[in-house]
Design a protein around this motif. Structure first.
Motif, PDB file in Angstrom:
ATOM      1  N   TYR A 260     -14.903  -6.602  15.061  1.00  0.00           N
ATOM      2  CA  TYR A 260     -15.540  -7.287  13.937  1.00  0.00           C
ATOM      3  C   TYR A 260     -16.979  -6.811  13.753  1.00  0.00           C
ATOM      4  CZ  TYR A 260     -17.535 -11.015  11.113  1.00  0.00           C
ATOM      5  OH  TYR A 260     -18.193 -11.712  10.130  1.00  0.00           O
ATOM      6  N   PHE A 261     -17.683  -6.562  14.858  1.00  0.00           N
ATOM      7  CA  PHE A 261     -19.067  -6.092  14.775  1.00  0.00           C
ATOM      8  C   PHE A 261     -19.141  -4.752  14.051  1.00  0.00           C
ATOM      9  CE2 PHE A 261     -22.557  -3.565  16.478  1.00  0.00           C
ATOM     10  CZ  PHE A 261     -23.645  -4.403  16.259  1.00  0.00           C
ATOM     11  N   ILE A 262     -18.255  -3.819  14.409  1.00  0.00           N
ATOM     12  CA  ILE A 262     -18.266  -2.518  13.724  1.00  0.00           C
ATOM     13  C   ILE A 262     -17.932  -2.699  12.247  1.00  0.00           C
ATOM     14  CG2 ILE A 262     -17.245  -0.219  13.613  1.00  0.00           C
ATOM     15  CD1 ILE A 262     -16.726  -0.321  16.540  1.00  0.00           C
ATOM     16  N   ALA A 263     -16.980  -3.587  11.943  1.00  0.00           N
ATOM     17  CA  ALA A 263     -16.620  -3.818  10.542  1.00  0.00           C
ATOM     18  C   ALA A 263     -17.814  -4.323   9.748  1.00  0.00           C
ATOM     19  CB  ALA A 263     -15.460  -4.808  10.451  1.00  0.00           C
ATOM     20  N   LEU A 276     -18.200   8.917  14.129  1.00  0.00           N
ATOM     21  CA  LEU A 276     -16.836   8.640  13.671  1.00  0.00           C
ATOM     22  C   LEU A 276     -15.820   9.450  14.468  1.00  0.00           C
ATOM     23  CD1 LEU A 276     -17.292   8.474   9.785  1.00  0.00           C
ATOM     24  CD2 LEU A 276     -17.100   6.577  11.412  1.00  0.00           C
ATOM     25  N   ILE A 277     -16.143  10.698  14.782  1.00  0.00           N
ATOM     26  CA  ILE A 277     -15.236  11.521  15.581  1.00  0.00           C
ATOM     27  C   ILE A 277     -15.098  10.934  16.987  1.00  0.00           C
ATOM     28  CG2 ILE A 277     -14.923  13.763  16.668  1.00  0.00           C
ATOM     29  CD1 ILE A 277     -14.236  13.850  13.778  1.00  0.00           C
ATOM     30  N   VAL A 278     -16.214  10.534  17.579  1.00  0.00           N
ATOM     31  CA  VAL A 278     -16.170   9.910  18.904  1.00  0.00           C
ATOM     32  C   VAL A 278     -15.325   8.644  18.864  1.00  0.00           C
ATOM     33  CG1 VAL A 278     -17.548   8.741  20.666  1.00  0.00           C
ATOM     34  CG2 VAL A 278     -18.357  10.886  19.671  1.00  0.00           C
ATOM     35  N   MET A 279     -15.496   7.850  17.823  1.00  0.00           N
ATOM     36  CA  MET A 279     -14.725   6.625  17.689  1.00  0.00           C
ATOM     37  C   MET A 279     -13.230   6.916  17.550  1.00  0.00           C
ATOM     38  SD  MET A 279     -15.252   3.496  14.943  1.00  0.00           S
ATOM     39  CE  MET A 279     -16.982   3.905  14.807  1.00  0.00           C
ATOM     40  N   ALA A 280     -12.903   7.959  16.775  1.00  0.00           N
ATOM     41  CA  ALA A 280     -11.496   8.329  16.596  1.00  0.00           C
ATOM     42  C   ALA A 280     -10.880   8.794  17.906  1.00  0.00           C
ATOM     43  CB  ALA A 280     -11.378   9.419  15.529  1.00  0.00           C
ATOM     44  N   VAL A 281     -11.596   9.610  18.665  1.00  0.00           N
ATOM     45  CA  VAL A 281     -11.088  10.079  19.959  1.00  0.00           C
ATOM     46  C   VAL A 281     -10.926   8.907  20.920  1.00  0.00           C
ATOM     47  CG1 VAL A 281     -11.625  11.503  21.968  1.00  0.00           C
ATOM     48  CG2 VAL A 281     -12.017  12.392  19.669  1.00  0.00           C
ATOM     49  N   MET A 282     -11.901   8.009  20.946  1.00  0.00           N
ATOM     50  CA  MET A 282     -11.820   6.827  21.801  1.00  0.00           C
ATOM     51  C   MET A 282     -10.595   5.996  21.448  1.00  0.00           C
ATOM     52  SD  MET A 282     -14.690   3.819  22.326  1.00  0.00           S
ATOM     53  CE  MET A 282     -14.373   3.015  20.752  1.00  0.00           C
ATOM     54  N   ALA A 283     -10.357   5.802  20.152  1.00  0.00           N
ATOM     55  CA  ALA A 283      -9.187   5.040  19.717  1.00  0.00           C
ATOM     56  C   ALA A 283      -7.894   5.743  20.106  1.00  0.00           C
ATOM     57  CB  ALA A 283      -9.241   4.822  18.202  1.00  0.00           C
ATOM     58  N   ALA A 284      -7.860   7.069  19.966  1.00  0.00           N
ATOM     59  CA  ALA A 284      -6.643   7.824  20.278  1.00  0.00           C
ATOM     60  C   ALA A 284      -6.295   7.724  21.755  1.00  0.00           C
ATOM     61  CB  ALA A 284      -6.835   9.286  19.865  1.00  0.00           C
ATOM     62  N   VAL A 285      -7.273   7.963  22.629  1.00  0.00           N
ATOM     63  CA  VAL A 285      -7.017   7.877  24.064  1.00  0.00           C
ATOM     64  C   VAL A 285      -6.607   6.461  24.446  1.00  0.00           C
ATOM     65  CG1 VAL A 285      -8.059   8.125  26.349  1.00  0.00           C
ATOM     66  CG2 VAL A 285      -8.603   9.766  24.552  1.00  0.00           C
ATOM     67  N   THR A 286      -7.257   5.479  23.848  1.00  0.00           N
ATOM     68  CA  THR A 286      -6.935   4.079  24.142  1.00  0.00           C
ATOM     69  C   THR A 286      -5.504   3.752  23.736  1.00  0.00           C
ATOM     70  OG1 THR A 286      -9.253   3.440  23.816  1.00  0.00           O
ATOM     71  CG2 THR A 286      -7.607   1.699  23.708  1.00  0.00           C
ATOM     72  N   MET A 287      -5.094   4.152  22.537  1.00  0.00           N
ATOM     73  CA  MET A 287      -3.751   3.834  22.058  1.00  0.00           C
ATOM     74  C   MET A 287      -2.678   4.453  22.935  1.00  0.00           C
ATOM     75  SD  MET A 287      -3.828   3.865  17.883  1.00  0.00           S
ATOM     76  CE  MET A 287      -4.818   5.329  17.629  1.00  0.00           C
ATOM     77  N   LEU A 288      -2.790   5.750  23.187  1.00  0.00           N
ATOM     78  CA  LEU A 288      -1.748   6.434  23.952  1.00  0.00           C
ATOM     79  C   LEU A 288      -1.725   5.974  25.412  1.00  0.00           C
ATOM     80  CD1 LEU A 288      -1.984  10.090  22.577  1.00  0.00           C
ATOM     81  CD2 LEU A 288      -0.238   8.379  22.099  1.00  0.00           C
ATOM     82  N   GLY A 289      -2.891   5.896  26.026  1.00  0.00           N
ATOM     83  CA  GLY A 289      -2.938   5.493  27.428  1.00  0.00           C
ATOM     84  C   GLY A 289      -2.423   4.087  27.646  1.00  0.00           C
ATOM     85  N   SER A 290      -2.793   3.159  26.777  1.00  0.00           N
ATOM     86  CA  SER A 290      -2.343   1.776  26.943  1.00  0.00           C
ATOM     87  C   SER A 290      -0.852   1.638  26.668  1.00  0.00           C
ATOM     88  CB  SER A 290      -3.141   0.855  26.016  1.00  0.00           C
ATOM     89  OG  SER A 290      -2.921   1.195  24.657  1.00  0.00           O
ATOM     90  N   THR A 316      -9.800   0.110  15.860  1.00  0.00           N
ATOM     91  CA  THR A 316     -10.906   1.057  16.000  1.00  0.00           C
ATOM     92  C   THR A 316     -10.617   2.334  15.231  1.00  0.00           C
ATOM     93  OG1 THR A 316     -11.350   0.136  18.196  1.00  0.00           O
ATOM     94  CG2 THR A 316     -12.373   2.250  17.667  1.00  0.00           C
ATOM     95  N   GLY A 317      -9.358   2.769  15.244  1.00  0.00           N
ATOM     96  CA  GLY A 317      -8.980   3.948  14.478  1.00  0.00           C
ATOM     97  C   GLY A 317      -9.182   3.760  12.989  1.00  0.00           C
ATOM     98  N   ALA A 318      -8.842   2.566  12.485  1.00  0.00           N
ATOM     99  CA  ALA A 318      -9.068   2.292  11.063  1.00  0.00           C
ATOM    100  C   ALA A 318     -10.551   2.347  10.732  1.00  0.00           C
ATOM    101  CB  ALA A 318      -8.496   0.920  10.703  1.00  0.00           C
ATOM    102  N   LEU A 319     -11.390   1.847  11.623  1.00  0.00           N
ATOM    103  CA  LEU A 319     -12.826   1.903  11.395  1.00  0.00           C
ATOM    104  C   LEU A 319     -13.336   3.337  11.470  1.00  0.00           C
ATOM    105  CD1 LEU A 319     -13.748  -1.210  13.533  1.00  0.00           C
ATOM    106  CD2 LEU A 319     -13.902  -1.046  11.045  1.00  0.00           C
ATOM    107  N   ALA A 320     -12.715   4.158  12.352  1.00  0.00           N
ATOM    108  CA  ALA A 320     -13.125   5.556  12.473  1.00  0.00           C
ATOM    109  C   ALA A 320     -12.846   6.339  11.200  1.00  0.00           C
ATOM    110  CB  ALA A 320     -12.413   6.211  13.658  1.00  0.00           C
ATOM    111  N   VAL A 321     -11.882   5.902  10.398  1.00  0.00           N
ATOM    112  CA  VAL A 321     -11.610   6.571   9.119  1.00  0.00           C
ATOM    113  C   VAL A 321     -12.258   5.811   7.964  1.00  0.00           C
ATOM    114  CG1 VAL A 321      -9.508   7.649   9.949  1.00  0.00           C
ATOM    115  CG2 VAL A 321      -9.364   5.408   8.852  1.00  0.00           C
ATOM    116  N   GLY A 322     -13.195   4.910   8.297  1.00  0.00           N
ATOM    117  CA  GLY A 322     -14.011   4.264   7.282  1.00  0.00           C
ATOM    118  C   GLY A 322     -13.346   3.161   6.501  1.00  0.00           C
ATOM    119  N   ASP A 323     -12.275   2.543   7.034  1.00  0.00           N
ATOM    120  CA  ASP A 323     -11.567   1.504   6.285  1.00  0.00           C
ATOM    121  C   ASP A 323     -11.638   0.190   7.053  1.00  0.00           C
ATOM    122  OD1 ASP A 323      -9.803  -0.126   4.855  1.00  0.00           O
ATOM    123  OD2 ASP A 323      -8.559   1.575   4.280  1.00  0.00           O
ATOM    124  N   ARG A 324     -12.666  -0.600   6.759  1.00  0.00           N
ATOM    125  CA  ARG A 324     -12.795  -1.869   7.474  1.00  0.00           C
ATOM    126  C   ARG A 324     -11.798  -2.903   6.972  1.00  0.00           C
ATOM    127  NH1 ARG A 324     -18.001  -5.386   5.703  1.00  0.00           N
ATOM    128  NH2 ARG A 324     -17.628  -5.528   3.466  1.00  0.00           N
TER     129      ARG A 324
END
Length: 663
Positions: A260-263, A276-290, A316-324
């Motif tokens: 919510y804070f990022i939104a 945004l790239i860092v956020m996208a990578v963070m979201a990707a690793v989080t999704m697959l690993g979890s 987080t991935g949605a926020l990384a592509v700019g769509d809150r």
């Protein structure tokens, strides 16, 4: 009553309920349950009224300066837009359901008064974060949630697992809060204000001088609070707390706060393509690993915990592509069905007397013992797997559609690489989500072996809450059109390509898991089943505490014992033993950080004991020896004193004569 007044009362009422509960809970136990439920329920009703009055139109703003600071002012400010209005409704709904559910779940718990008060305080802090228009006031709610999570996760403090989990949750989130605080100060200095609207105005006018640095500092705090890689390791262990607490943390507070804070401050992050790239990578690793870790867990609550981490990765991935809009849409849907999943899991744990899926898979007829949990959890798992027409389908497809929009080059200012990263990993995570949702459903409700223990029906309060949460889990996605004004007017209708791919992959994951389950259960049927131990009668909270203690290895670094009937073991193959312990991240952090810190502390202790204390003791020893020598001369004998005086006189006389002669 004005909308502003109503909005002030929304976080204030649970706070007053918490204060009254802490003061009166022990002396007047009859008021504990009303003080737990009524303030939160009233706050929920008021939040609905605020949302209706706001109506998705212009934001509601009000502010008053708290005190002169001499530099950047701090204001007690409200900022309520469509996102804030809807998230506050979610928080109020889930918190009310948790309080009602807890009246039955912890009905005989001696610490229920303090528990209920802390839940109310937790709720108040999250509502403060949601409605706050000033970053420093938001930070107050942010930190109160951290301390509340410490006490609530450690509710069963008699067990070492709960104590360790509460400390871990507190320390890991605080590790992220340090750069988060620095980022807030840096942002306020650049913008000249802590006021969120002023900050966003400064970003729009290009007044932000260090966007990448500020965004990354803030992102560290979000990663800790919202359990994103690499600061996600606290959340699975936090399942050592009571199940209603897990529902509250995962659905509406704590982990939702970071997203919510990022939104709220998305333009700050969007000002930096690197962030945004860092956020996208963070979201990707989080999704697959979890997703992989969830497929390997034996504890039912840890499966859901890793599921939460993955779903937060979608947001987080949605926020990384700019769509809150897509991020908050999925946040709202996830809050409903994840609260339902945890509360239904609490019913299962009470009925089965264990958190272990290996144990429930050896129980025949468990779904007949808990029909309400069976049907409502089925709805929630279908929503989690994003199967149409359940709510998760619409909200997850909004995320995938936003990623596709960016990946195909239809969005300005957002790196296309971020879109591809989120889209590809989001689709792969849909496959994993379908797999672990099916595995959980099969092993929890379709066991074979001894009859499941029968302890009668669950309290009405617990079952009623399950059916209440089943409604938004089923139908909330259909509200995308009517609620579009609350989401910046964005069209959240699923697109054909991502809908077909996402749903198809989820179905493939579920069907493959079902086939693996049939195969493993056929093999396991050749092995004699042991009898299922029935737990003694007791309230759900005591049963869960015993289950946690008996299933302690799931909360440490030791993988659960091999279970030949587990389809996850067959699907993951050699990767299973690594996924079961979260890919050894805790062990890695222990080697990289914990042991060096402990070694440094040992060195400091050695130097303090062997070097510093030696000098201190030496400095004290010299006067002590001199004093001892002087003390021996003080005999109290007059003849000795006269003899010494005469001897001294003779010595002085001789010395004077020698000096005079020499002169």
């Amino acid at each position: 009553m004005t909308t502003t007044t109503l909005a002030v009362l929304v976080p204030l009422l649970p706070f007053l309920g918490a204060a009254a509960g802490l003061l009166l809970g022990r002396t007047t136990p009859g008021f504990v349950r009303p003080l737990a439920v009524l303030p939160t329920l009233t706050a929920f009703v008021l939040a609905v009224l605020v949302a209706v009055r706001q109506g998705g139109g212009r934001s509601i703003d009000a502010a008053t300066e708290l005190t002169p600071t001499g530099s950047v002012p701090i204001e007690l400010a409200l900022h309520i837009d469509g996102f804030a209005a809807l998230v506050a409704v979610l928080v109020g709904l889930v918190a009310t359901c948790v309080q009602i559910y807890s009246t039955g779940y912890l009905r005989d718990d001696p610490r229920y008064p303090s528990y209920a008060a802390l839940v109310s305080l937790f709720t108040s802090a999250m509502l403060l974060v949601v409605y706050s228009g000033d970053l420093m006031v938001l930070l107050v709610g942010w930190e109160i949630m951290g301390i509340c999570s410490y006490f609530l996760v450690g509710h069963y403090w008699e067990t070492p697992e709960a104590r360790a989990a509460s400390i871990k949750a507190f320390l890991v989130t605080k590790l992220g809060d340090v750069p988060f605080l620095i980022g807030i100060f840096a942002l306020a200095v650049d913008a000249g204000s802590f006021r969120i609207t002023t900050v966003l105005g400064a970003v729009a006018s290009g007044g932000l001088h260090h966007p990448t640095l500020i965004a990354l500092l803030l992102l560290a705090g979000v990663a800790g609070k919202s359990a994103q890689f690499p600061l996600h390791t606290w959340l699975p262990d936090a399942m050592a707390g009571p199940t209603p607490v897990s529902a509250l943390i995962h659905a509406a507070t704590m982990v939702a706060a970071g997203v919510y804070f990022i939104a709220r401050l998305l333009p700050v992050f969007a000002a930096s393509s690197a962030a945004l790239i860092v956020m996208a990578v963070m979201a990707a690793v989080t999704m697959l690993g979890s997703g992989l870790a969830a497929l390997a867990q034996d504890d039912i609550k840890r499966v859901l915990a890793y599921s939460t981490i993955g779903q937060l990765g979608y947001m987080t991935g949605a926020l990384a592509v700019g769509d809150r809009g897509a991020a908050v849409f999925h946040l709202l849907s996830h809050g409903a069905f994840k609260a339902l999943l945890f509360l239904a899991a609490g019913v299962i744990i009470h009925a089965a007397g264990t958190n272990s899926l290996a144990a429930t898979s050896r129980m025949k007829g468990l779904r007949d013992r808990v029909p309400d949990a069976y049907w409502t959890m089925t709805v929630a798992l279908l929503a989690l797997a994003a199967i149409p027409p359940f709510s998760g389908f619409f909200t997850k497809e909004a995320v995938l559609g936003a990623a596709e929009h960016v990946a195909t080059g239809h969005a300005e200012g957002i790196p296309g690489a971020a879109g591809w990263i989120v889209l590809v990993t989001g689709l792969l995570t849909a496959l994993l989500t379908g797999a672990y949702a099916m595995r959980l459903w099969l092993r929890a409700f379709h066991g074979r072996g001894a009859e499941a223990p029968d302890h009668g029906k669950q309290p009405l309060a617990m079952n009623a809450v399950l059916w209440l949460l089943a409604v938004p889990s089923l139908a909330f996605g259909l509200a995308a059109g009517p609620l579009s004004d609350w989401f910046d007017g964005r069209d959240l209708t699923p697109t054909l390509t991502t809908s077909v791919l996402g749903t198809g992959l989820a179905l493939v994951g579920g069907l493959v898991t079902y086939g693996a389950w049939k195969h493993t259960t056929a093999l396991a049927a050749r092995v004699p089943m042991g009898a299922v131990a029935a737990h003694p009668e007791g309230d759900a909270a005591h049963v869960e505490a015993e289950a946690i203690a008996s299933h302690a290895p799931a909360y440490g670094d030791v993988a659960a014992a091999p279970d030949p009937a587990d389809p996850g073991r067959l699907l993951l193959g050699p990767l299973h033993r690594h996924a079961a312990v979260g890919f050894h991240l805790d062990a890695l952090y222990t080697r990289l950080f914990v042991r060096p810190v402990q070694a440094g502390a040992s060195l400091v202790r050695f130097l303090d004991r062997e070097v510093v204390e030696t000098y201190v003791h030496g400095a004290g020893a010299v006067p002590r020896l001199l004093g001892a020598a002087v003390r021996r001369a003080q005999t109290g004998n007059v003849q000795t004193y006269v003899s010494a005086l005469l001897a001294g006189t003779v010595v002085l006389t001789v010395a004077v004569v020698l000096v005079a002669t020499g002169a």
